[in-house]
Structure formats: structure tokens, C-alpha cells
Design a protein around this motif. Structure first.
Motif, PDB file in Angstrom:
ATOM      1  N   LYS B  41       0.727  -1.140  -0.030  1.00 28.12           N
ATOM      2  CA  LYS B  41      -0.036   0.008   0.029  1.00 28.12           C
ATOM      3  C   LYS B  41       0.989   1.315  -0.070  1.00 28.12           C
ATOM      4  O   LYS B  41       0.523   2.008  -0.900  1.00 28.12           O
ATOM      5  N   THR B  42       1.819   1.422   1.017  1.00 27.43           N
ATOM      6  CA  THR B  42       2.406   2.567   1.046  1.00 27.43           C
ATOM      7  C   THR B  42       3.502   2.684  -0.374  1.00 27.43           C
ATOM      8  O   THR B  42       3.693   3.923  -0.726  1.00 27.43           O
ATOM      9  N   THR B  43       4.083   1.640  -0.774  1.00 29.99           N
ATOM     10  CA  THR B  43       4.786   1.660  -1.856  1.00 29.99           C
ATOM     11  C   THR B  43       3.806   2.017  -3.142  1.00 29.99           C
ATOM     12  O   THR B  43       4.270   3.015  -3.758  1.00 29.99           O
ATOM     13  N   PHE B  82       3.311  11.159   5.232  1.00 29.69           N
ATOM     14  CA  PHE B  82       4.093   9.967   5.314  1.00 29.69           C
ATOM     15  C   PHE B  82       3.457   8.960   6.474  1.00 29.69           C
ATOM     16  O   PHE B  82       2.803   9.490   7.238  1.00 29.69           O
ATOM     17  N   GLN B  83       3.523   7.717   6.240  1.00 31.86           N
ATOM     18  CA  GLN B  83       3.390   6.774   7.285  1.00 31.86           C
ATOM     19  C   GLN B  83       3.784   7.238   8.686  1.00 31.86           C
ATOM     20  O   GLN B  83       3.357   7.075   9.726  1.00 31.86           O
ATOM     21  N   GLU B  84       5.171   7.550   8.581  1.00 37.25           N
ATOM     22  CA  GLU B  84       5.848   7.889   9.939  1.00 37.25           C
ATOM     23  C   GLU B  84       5.836   9.589   9.885  1.00 37.25           C
ATOM     24  O   GLU B  84       6.744  10.091   9.181  1.00 37.25           O
ATOM     25  N   LEU B 159      -2.913  10.044   1.751  1.00 37.63           N
ATOM     26  CA  LEU B 159      -2.670  10.150   3.399  1.00 37.63           C
ATOM     27  C   LEU B 159      -2.421   8.890   3.680  1.00 37.63           C
ATOM     28  O   LEU B 159      -3.192   7.675   3.286  1.00 37.63           O
ATOM     29  N   ASP B 160      -1.064   8.473   3.894  1.00 38.63           N
ATOM     30  CA  ASP B 160      -0.773   7.365   4.576  1.00 38.63           C
ATOM     31  C   ASP B 160      -1.186   6.875   6.013  1.00 38.63           C
ATOM     32  O   ASP B 160      -0.327   7.482   6.915  1.00 38.63           O
ATOM     33  N   GLU B 161      -2.205   6.170   6.152  1.00 40.45           N
ATOM     34  CA  GLU B 161      -2.708   5.780   7.456  1.00 40.45           C
ATOM     35  C   GLU B 161      -2.885   6.976   8.551  1.00 40.45           C
ATOM     36  O   GLU B 161      -2.081   7.272   9.415  1.00 40.45           O
ATOM     37  N   PRO B 162      -3.773   7.922   8.072  1.00 40.89           N
ATOM     38  CA  PRO B 162      -3.858   9.340   8.783  1.00 40.89           C
ATOM     39  C   PRO B 162      -4.319   8.958  10.220  1.00 40.89           C
ATOM     40  O   PRO B 162      -4.281   9.937  11.025  1.00 40.89           O
TER      41      PRO B 162
END
Ligand SMILES: Nc1ncnc2c1ncn2[C@@H]1O[C@H](COP(=O)(O)OP(=O)(O)OP(=O)(O)O)[C@@H](O)[C@H]1O
Ligand SMILES: [Mg+2]
Lengths: 247, 221
Positions: B41-43, B82-84, B159-162
């Protein structure tokens, strides 16, 4: 043949020291070439990654060209090969010195690749058995392990900054300095946080709880190690003598 | 808005993560990407934003090939979370964190102030404005990171895992912000494991697993 990868890390360290100090001493381009060949051969036999050496070099090509040009401009002697208006862009002496420097770089980078075939834990062990304090040895390996990680993070940070709509190429010079401070910030934070977490984690596992540590695994030189070191020493003296003679 | 054409991508030499991927993301829809950990997903999100470039195929953002265009150009169109959150925190104070990108882009101080104040209020960060972002809790950092990309007013978001680290109330706030943006015709791609969040907002759900798009579903909300 013995199992090359099983060489003692101290032997490998010894080889790295020999090759890189030779690279500094020797001036003659042909002997440098010979040394480069020997270094690459050693890396190959030990099972190192030769393609990665070339990949690293590829990235340095512009630096190399710059070195050659700078050497040419600032060296008074020599025949001019390429000239732009009044500036000597390329002279034969400059070219020679440039090639010299490039070869030295090449050898040092290649020699460093020998170390990558050694297990980091074994390197610490080797350093300790050379009577280097454990804390120091440990710090060195941690640094080696974290450096590539840091490089990765620096790249990510740069990406994140650009994604905020900041185009580094379009920012005026005086503002760019400030931009760099923004780039440094997350890196610094990440390093500090990591080191804090690491030190806590280490103490939780009783690092340094006792003044004297013993090791489960101890390194011993075997015949191959003595042989390699002897050959290395002979090579060292031989090349040194030849290069002194030639000069 | 974003179009992936025959995209193949790999991190390592001998292991393709995506092969011959085709995907269209529409400008005014809220698309969710869901799937198991490590599914890609992130990729996929990073490929869409041009952070990663495909080894084969093309990714077009607004018709621009991500391979040719500067990241800042994409950043002006797409807000990427970003996720982080640590990865995208740059400044020494919460306020400056939101303002600095605008400053660097040469926007007038007055305009910056109004914009920053509005966003601080929206995400309930006013009390924290002068704190150092490093000292914030995980959920506060997440809100700050979201606020910092919203202030740019891009026309699209990824949005990555907001919702990671947000409490119920703050999730509610994020939800209403998303609804408001949606009404303004701003679309987004949201990567999420949050079932409630997905059901509440999704207009289209893409399921990614093992480097494959296993399902594309449209849904009405
Ligand atoms: N920088 C990298 N180098 C090599 N492999 C990577 C890298 N980043 C991710 N991967 C691998 O690619 C795969 C997909 O990762 P990705 O981060 O896209 O998953 P994800 O669906 O976002 O997972 P999660 O739900 O945990 O966030 C994983 O198998 C992961 O190990
Ligand atoms: Mg992910």
C-alpha cells in the motif's frame, strides 16, 4: 584452497591497512595500477562485491574530473593539452596527478570492500582481542551499522521537504542556508532519539553491568591467516622498495 | 488525476513487487487503499506521488510524468502524508513547522499568518503552537503533520494511515475535515486499516495484497 571468507577479521583489517597505506605512499601510476589490480583480486578471492565498488566510483566521476582539472590549473609545469582562453584546463602533469589521486581513491574504496565480507560481531571481537576497550569497539561497529541508515533517512527527508512544495533549485541563495537547517533538524533528532533508545535498551540488557567481559566465541588465527599476512607483508615491502627505487 | 500505466516496480534486484499495474484515480473521489501489512500500500502511494519511480511503465500526475517533473511541482498539487510523521517534521516549533514551507516559497507574512492560524485552530493545535514538535505525543505529531500539508492547499491528498494514534474525538475532527474537502471537490487517496473510517468515507476501495490489486470496488456513501 582454504575457505577464504573464514579468514580472521584481523587478517582482513591488516590487509586493508597494507593496501591503503601503500596507496598513499606510492606515487608511480603504473605501480598504483598494479596495486589496484592486486586489491581487486584480493576482494574477489575473499568473496567481496566488486560491482558495488564500481557503482560507488560511478557516483564520484564528476569529482574525479574536477580533481584532474584543478590539478591542471594549479600546476605550473607540464605541456598544455587543452586550453580555454588563458586557463590551462588540461596539462600532462595535471592529468598524471589527477589520475594518481583517482587511482588512490579507487584502491582505498576497493580495500574497504574487504571489510564488508567480515561479520560485524567478529570485527568487534577482533578489536577487543587487540586490547581495544569494548565500549570503543562497540561504538565503532554501531557507527558503521547506522551510517547507511542515516543516508537513507537523509534522502527521505529531502523528499519530504520537496513534497511540501519547496523547490531547492528555485530558492534564492540567502534563503537556501535556512533550508539546510530545516533539513538537518529531522536528522539530528533521529540520531539523538536513536542513541537514547539504544543506550536505554542496552542498559536494560545489562551492558556494562560487570567490569570484565568474557566472550563465548574467541577468534584464533589459523595457518591461512599467517600465510596471508606474510604474503601481505612481503608485498608491502616489495612495492615500497620498488617505488622508492623508481623515484 | 493520477494514472498508472503498465507500471512495474521492485525494491530489490530480483524481486518485483508490482508487475504491469494499471490504475486510474479520479480527481474528485475519495479512494481508499486497504490490504494486509506488507501488501504494498505504502509503495503504491509513494509511486503515485512520484517519491518512488517505477522501473517500467509511467505514472502521470495531472498529465505530468513523475519521472520528468520536480518533486516540488508534484508537492504543489498533491499533499502527501508519510506513514511515519517523524519523517516530515522539520522546524523547531509547531507554528514554524506549518509556516516554513510557505515562507520558503515567498508568500507574504500576512497571508501566512492567517493561513497558519486557521489550520492551528482546525486541528486544535493552538495551545501547542510554541512547543517543539519533538516533544509532542504520537497523535499530536500526526495532527501536526496533517495540518502542515493542508496549509499548502493542494488539490489532492495522499494520506498514509492518517488515523494512526488519533483518539476518537480527533478522528472525528479529521473526518469532518475530509468531508469538507470533499465538498470542495478535493479528492484523496487514503491508506487505512481503520474499518470505521473506510466505511464512513470511501467512494472507491482498492484492495492491495502481495503486490497485486485484488479488488476495486465502488461504493456510495
Ligand atoms: N525500502 C525498501 N526496501 C526493500 N523492500 C521494501 C522497502 N520498503 C518496503 N519494502 C517491502 O515491500 C513490501 C511492501 O511494503 P509496503 O510498505 O508498501 O507495505 P504496506 O502495505 O504499506 O504495509 P503496512 O500495512 O505495514 O504499512 C514489503 O514486503 C516490504 O518488506
Ligand atoms: Mg504502509
Amino acid at each position: 584452497m582454504w575457505q577464504a571468507a573464514a579468514l580472521d577479521p584481523r587478517t582482513k583489517l591488516f590487509l586493508v591497512l597494507i593496501f591503503s597505506s601503500l596507496a598513499v605512499f606510492i606515487k608511480n601510476v603504473y605501480i598504483l595500477l598494479l596495486l589496484l589490480f592486486i586489491t581487486l583480486l584480493t576482494v574477489k578471492v575473499i568473496g567481496g562485491d566488486i560491482t558495488s565498488i564500481f557503482r560507488k566510483l560511478q557516483r564520484l566521476i564528476t569529482v574525479f574530473v574536477a580533481i584532474i582539472v584543478i590539478q591542471s590549473i594549479f600546476t605550473a609545469e607540464g605541456q598544455v593539452i587543452l586550453q580555454l582562453v588563458k586557463i590551462k584546463l588540461l596539462t600532462d602533469v595535471g592529468l598524471l596527478r589527477g589520475v594518481q589521486t583517482v587511482l588512490r581513491f579507487f584502491i582505498v574504496i576497493a580495500a574497504a570492500a574487504i571489510m564488508t565480507t567480515a561479520n560485524p560481531r567478529d570485527i568487534i571481537q577482533g578489536l577487543i582481542q587487540w586490547k581495544i576497550p569494548y565500549e570503543l569497539a562497540f561504538m565503532v561497529t554501531i557507527a558503521i551499522r547506522f551510517l547507511p541508515l542515516l543516508q537513507e533517512e537523509a534522502k527521505d527527508t529531502l523528499t519530504a521537504l520537496q513534497l511540501r512544495g519547496v523547490n531547492l533549485k528555485k530558492i534564492p541563495l540567502f534563503k537556501r542556508l535556512k533550508t539546510y537547517s530545516y533539513l538537518l533538524m529531522p536528522l539530528l533528532v533521529s540520531v539523538l532519539m536513536k542513541s537514547r533508545d539504544l543506550s536505554v535498551a542496552m542498559e536494560m540488557r545489562a551492558f556494562r553491568a560487570f567490569p570484565h567481559r568474557t566472550s563465548l566465541r574467541e577468534l584464533h588465527f589459523c595457518q591461512a591467516d599467517y600465510l596471508v599476512m606474510a604474503v601481505g607483508m612481503v608485498l608491502f615491502l616489495l612495492l615500497l622498495m620498488i617505488s622508492v627505487k623508481i623515484n | 488525476m493520477i494514472s498508472l500505466q503498465d507500471v512495474s516496480f521492485r525494491y530489490q534486484r530480483d524481486k518485483w513487487l508490482f508487475k504491469h499495474l494499471n490504475l486510474e484515480i479520479k480527481q474528485n473521489l475519495i479512494t481508499f487503499i486497504v490490504g494486509p501489512n506488507g501488501g504494498g500500500k505504502t509503495t503504491l502511494g509513494k509511486l503515485m506521488a512520484g517519491i518512488l519511480k517505477p522501473q517500467a511503465g509511467t505514472v502521470l500526475v495531472d498529465g505530468l510524468n513523475t519521472k520528468d517533473v520536480a518533486l516540488a511541482e508534484i508537492g504543489a498539487r498533491i499533499g502527501y502524508l508519510f506513514q511515519e510523521p517523524e519523517r516530515q517534521i522539520f522546524a523547531a516549533s509547531v507554528r514554524d513547522e506549518i509556516a516554513f514551507a510557505l515562507e520558503l516559497r515567498g508568500i507574504s507574512q500576512e497571508e501566512i499568518n492567517t493561513k497558519v492560524d486557521a489550520v492551528l485552530k482546525q486541528f486544535q493545535l493552538e495551545q501547542l503552537a510554541n512547543l517543539s514538535p519533538i516533544k509532542l505525543s504520537r497523535g499530536e505529531k500526526q495532527r501536526l503533520a496533517i495540518a502542515a500539508i493542508m496549509v499548502n492547499q493542494p488539490r489532492f491528498f495522499i494520506l498514509d494511515e492518517p488515523t494512526t494514534g488519533l483518539d476518537r474525538e480527533r478522528k472525528g475532527i479529521l473526518s469532518s475535515v475530509i468531508e469538507k474537502l470533499k465538498d470542495e471537490g478535493i479528492g484523496m487517496v487514503i491508506i487505512s486499516h481503520d474499518q470505521y473510517f473506510v466505511q464512513r468515507h470511501a467512494q472507491q476501495i482498492i484492495t492491495v495484497a502481495g503486490g497485486e490489486i485484488v479488488d476495486v470496488a465502488s461504493c456510495s456513501t
